[in-house]
Design a protein around this motif. Sequence first.
Motif, PDB file in Angstrom:
ATOM      1  N   ALA A  29     -56.532  22.867 -66.488  1.00  0.00           N
ATOM      2  CA  ALA A  29     -55.459  22.523 -65.775  1.00  0.00           C
ATOM      3  C   ALA A  29     -54.276  22.828 -66.174  1.00  0.00           C
ATOM      4  O   ALA A  29     -53.703  22.224 -67.250  1.00  0.00           O
ATOM      5  CB  ALA A  29     -55.779  21.302 -65.185  1.00  0.00           C
ATOM      6  N   PRO A  30     -53.227  23.170 -65.372  1.00  0.00           N
ATOM      7  CA  PRO A  30     -51.596  23.145 -65.617  1.00  0.00           C
ATOM      8  C   PRO A  30     -51.200  21.629 -66.067  1.00  0.00           C
ATOM      9  O   PRO A  30     -51.786  20.684 -65.378  1.00  0.00           O
ATOM     10  CB  PRO A  30     -51.027  23.862 -64.579  1.00  0.00           C
ATOM     11  N   PRO A  31     -50.166  21.456 -66.788  1.00  0.00           N
ATOM     12  CA  PRO A  31     -49.845  20.236 -66.865  1.00  0.00           C
ATOM     13  C   PRO A  31     -49.304  19.125 -65.821  1.00  0.00           C
ATOM     14  O   PRO A  31     -49.333  18.157 -65.956  1.00  0.00           O
ATOM     15  CB  PRO A  31     -48.644  20.317 -68.168  1.00  0.00           C
ATOM     16  N   GLN A  32     -48.938  19.827 -64.525  1.00  0.00           N
ATOM     17  CA  GLN A  32     -48.265  19.081 -63.747  1.00  0.00           C
ATOM     18  C   GLN A  32     -49.491  18.615 -62.588  1.00  0.00           C
ATOM     19  O   GLN A  32     -48.837  17.735 -61.936  1.00  0.00           O
ATOM     20  CB  GLN A  32     -47.478  19.922 -62.955  1.00  0.00           C
ATOM     21  N   VAL A  33     -50.724  19.039 -62.942  1.00  0.00           N
ATOM     22  CA  VAL A  33     -52.018  18.423 -61.916  1.00  0.00           C
ATOM     23  C   VAL A  33     -52.224  16.936 -62.744  1.00  0.00           C
ATOM     24  O   VAL A  33     -52.386  16.839 -63.916  1.00  0.00           O
ATOM     25  CB  VAL A  33     -52.737  19.483 -61.874  1.00  0.00           C
ATOM     26  N   PRO A  34     -52.745  16.248 -61.661  1.00  0.00           N
ATOM     27  CA  PRO A  34     -53.353  14.723 -62.394  1.00  0.00           C
ATOM     28  C   PRO A  34     -54.470  14.894 -63.211  1.00  0.00           C
ATOM     29  O   PRO A  34     -54.332  13.948 -64.260  1.00  0.00           O
ATOM     30  CB  PRO A  34     -53.896  14.290 -60.902  1.00  0.00           C
ATOM     31  N   LEU A  35     -55.004  15.827 -63.542  1.00  0.00           N
ATOM     32  CA  LEU A  35     -56.216  16.059 -64.575  1.00  0.00           C
ATOM     33  C   LEU A  35     -55.807  15.696 -65.845  1.00  0.00           C
ATOM     34  O   LEU A  35     -56.471  15.462 -66.724  1.00  0.00           O
ATOM     35  CB  LEU A  35     -56.861  17.623 -64.417  1.00  0.00           C
ATOM     36  N   SER A  36     -54.383  16.306 -66.045  1.00  0.00           N
ATOM     37  CA  SER A  36     -54.022  16.392 -67.396  1.00  0.00           C
ATOM     38  C   SER A  36     -53.231  15.102 -67.792  1.00  0.00           C
ATOM     39  O   SER A  36     -52.630  14.766 -68.795  1.00  0.00           O
ATOM     40  CB  SER A  36     -52.918  17.595 -67.782  1.00  0.00           C
ATOM     41  N   ALA A  37     -53.020  14.102 -66.762  1.00  0.00           N
ATOM     42  CA  ALA A  37     -52.320  12.893 -67.014  1.00  0.00           C
ATOM     43  C   ALA A  37     -53.463  11.833 -67.752  1.00  0.00           C
ATOM     44  O   ALA A  37     -54.596  11.906 -67.034  1.00  0.00           O
ATOM     45  CB  ALA A  37     -51.998  12.154 -65.846  1.00  0.00           C
ATOM     46  N   SER A  38     -52.933  10.837 -68.450  1.00  0.00           N
ATOM     47  CA  SER A  38     -53.778   9.997 -69.167  1.00  0.00           C
ATOM     48  C   SER A  38     -53.933   8.721 -67.962  1.00  0.00           C
ATOM     49  O   SER A  38     -53.354   8.482 -67.130  1.00  0.00           O
ATOM     50  CB  SER A  38     -53.161   9.301 -70.157  1.00  0.00           C
ATOM     51  N   ARG A  39     -54.999   7.832 -68.039  1.00  0.00           N
ATOM     52  CA  ARG A  39     -55.076   6.711 -67.477  1.00  0.00           C
ATOM     53  C   ARG A  39     -53.954   5.908 -67.626  1.00  0.00           C
ATOM     54  O   ARG A  39     -53.513   5.213 -66.070  1.00  0.00           O
ATOM     55  CB  ARG A  39     -56.607   5.860 -68.197  1.00  0.00           C
ATOM     56  N   ALA A  40     -53.287   5.524 -68.649  1.00  0.00           N
ATOM     57  CA  ALA A  40     -52.168   4.611 -68.695  1.00  0.00           C
ATOM     58  C   ALA A  40     -51.162   5.217 -67.875  1.00  0.00           C
ATOM     59  O   ALA A  40     -50.413   4.754 -66.998  1.00  0.00           O
ATOM     60  CB  ALA A  40     -51.887   4.502 -70.022  1.00  0.00           C
ATOM     61  N   GLU A  41     -50.964   6.508 -67.619  1.00  0.00           N
ATOM     62  CA  GLU A  41     -49.828   7.278 -66.948  1.00  0.00           C
ATOM     63  C   GLU A  41     -50.001   7.281 -65.592  1.00  0.00           C
ATOM     64  O   GLU A  41     -49.043   6.867 -64.538  1.00  0.00           O
ATOM     65  CB  GLU A  41     -49.623   8.909 -67.409  1.00  0.00           C
ATOM     66  N   THR A  42     -51.331   7.470 -65.120  1.00  0.00           N
ATOM     67  CA  THR A  42     -51.616   7.418 -63.681  1.00  0.00           C
ATOM     68  C   THR A  42     -51.632   6.040 -63.180  1.00  0.00           C
ATOM     69  O   THR A  42     -51.073   5.630 -62.126  1.00  0.00           O
ATOM     70  CB  THR A  42     -53.376   7.760 -63.789  1.00  0.00           C
ATOM     71  N   TYR A 108     -51.347  -5.952 -65.765  1.00  0.00           N
ATOM     72  CA  TYR A 108     -52.178  -5.921 -66.787  1.00  0.00           C
ATOM     73  C   TYR A 108     -53.007  -4.680 -66.085  1.00  0.00           C
ATOM     74  O   TYR A 108     -53.979  -4.955 -65.617  1.00  0.00           O
ATOM     75  CB  TYR A 108     -52.767  -7.001 -67.356  1.00  0.00           C
ATOM     76  N   ARG A 109     -52.858  -3.622 -67.071  1.00  0.00           N
ATOM     77  CA  ARG A 109     -53.912  -2.429 -66.603  1.00  0.00           C
ATOM     78  C   ARG A 109     -55.557  -2.588 -66.820  1.00  0.00           C
ATOM     79  O   ARG A 109     -56.111  -2.328 -65.981  1.00  0.00           O
ATOM     80  CB  ARG A 109     -53.464  -1.201 -67.737  1.00  0.00           C
ATOM     81  N   ARG A 110     -55.897  -3.023 -68.079  1.00  0.00           N
ATOM     82  CA  ARG A 110     -57.412  -2.908 -68.322  1.00  0.00           C
ATOM     83  C   ARG A 110     -57.928  -3.855 -67.248  1.00  0.00           C
ATOM     84  O   ARG A 110     -59.044  -3.681 -66.778  1.00  0.00           O
ATOM     85  CB  ARG A 110     -57.516  -3.458 -69.777  1.00  0.00           C
ATOM     86  N   PRO A 111     -57.460  -5.209 -66.996  1.00  0.00           N
ATOM     87  CA  PRO A 111     -58.083  -6.257 -66.223  1.00  0.00           C
ATOM     88  C   PRO A 111     -58.182  -5.487 -64.791  1.00  0.00           C
ATOM     89  O   PRO A 111     -59.357  -5.507 -63.903  1.00  0.00           O
ATOM     90  CB  PRO A 111     -57.340  -7.458 -66.188  1.00  0.00           C
ATOM     91  N   VAL A 112     -57.222  -4.775 -64.350  1.00  0.00           N
ATOM     92  CA  VAL A 112     -57.392  -4.184 -62.946  1.00  0.00           C
ATOM     93  C   VAL A 112     -58.236  -2.993 -62.982  1.00  0.00           C
ATOM     94  O   VAL A 112     -59.232  -2.969 -62.031  1.00  0.00           O
ATOM     95  CB  VAL A 112     -56.066  -3.657 -62.667  1.00  0.00           C
ATOM     96  N   GLU A 113     -58.238  -2.211 -64.106  1.00  0.00           N
ATOM     97  CA  GLU A 113     -59.323  -1.009 -63.898  1.00  0.00           C
ATOM     98  C   GLU A 113     -60.651  -1.524 -64.121  1.00  0.00           C
ATOM     99  O   GLU A 113     -61.639  -0.937 -63.561  1.00  0.00           O
ATOM    100  CB  GLU A 113     -59.012  -0.305 -65.318  1.00  0.00           C
ATOM    101  N   ILE A 114     -60.881  -2.653 -64.665  1.00  0.00           N
ATOM    102  CA  ILE A 114     -62.303  -3.298 -64.790  1.00  0.00           C
ATOM    103  C   ILE A 114     -62.898  -3.523 -63.476  1.00  0.00           C
ATOM    104  O   ILE A 114     -63.917  -3.511 -63.126  1.00  0.00           O
ATOM    105  CB  ILE A 114     -62.280  -4.234 -66.058  1.00  0.00           C
ATOM    106  N   ARG A 115     -62.064  -4.131 -62.622  1.00  0.00           N
ATOM    107  CA  ARG A 115     -62.237  -4.688 -61.139  1.00  0.00           C
ATOM    108  C   ARG A 115     -62.450  -3.535 -60.205  1.00  0.00           C
ATOM    109  O   ARG A 115     -62.772  -3.938 -58.931  1.00  0.00           O
ATOM    110  CB  ARG A 115     -61.422  -5.893 -60.861  1.00  0.00           C
TER     111      ARG A 115
END
Length: 152
Positions: A29-42, A108-115
């Motif tokens: 995937a090219p760098p501008q598509v969401p597939l290349s973004a990390s979870r934290a960046e998303t 807080y990222r991790r508590p939101v992701e877990i839920r």
Amino acid sequence: MDSSLPTPPTEPRPRRRDRHGRGMRGPVAPPQVPLSASRAETFRDLVQDSVERLERRWPQLSEVDFLVLDVPRTDSTDRPDEWPGETSVPLGVAVPAAKNRPAQIVVYRRPVEIRTKNRDERALLVHEVVVEQVAELLGLAPESVDPLYGQD
């Protein structure tokens, strides 16, 4: 003993990845598509989208710092007075302005992701957390900060 094996060529072999006329293989995937973004960046993008949505209605939010941290700190000296007795992990916190520091809202990222199970649920929960913390900071009800609060 004479070896009749041919000497290996000194030049590298040509690449044969251009099979069937499809061209050279490249990145998935090219760098501008969401597939290349990390979870934290998303996640940071979700918070930023929510903040931009609220700033149109509440321009004073441009003076508030919005932060994303992975998890809440556990040492009691940094805990706000609002949640030292809570047994659940907070999803966010609003910190009023001090002398040398502007007001802050932390999500807080991790508590939101877990839920949450997927990106859509995560976006809804992030927006709810941001709205709740903005309401707490401004001393208003969440429904007055965002009229669509609580509606699916």
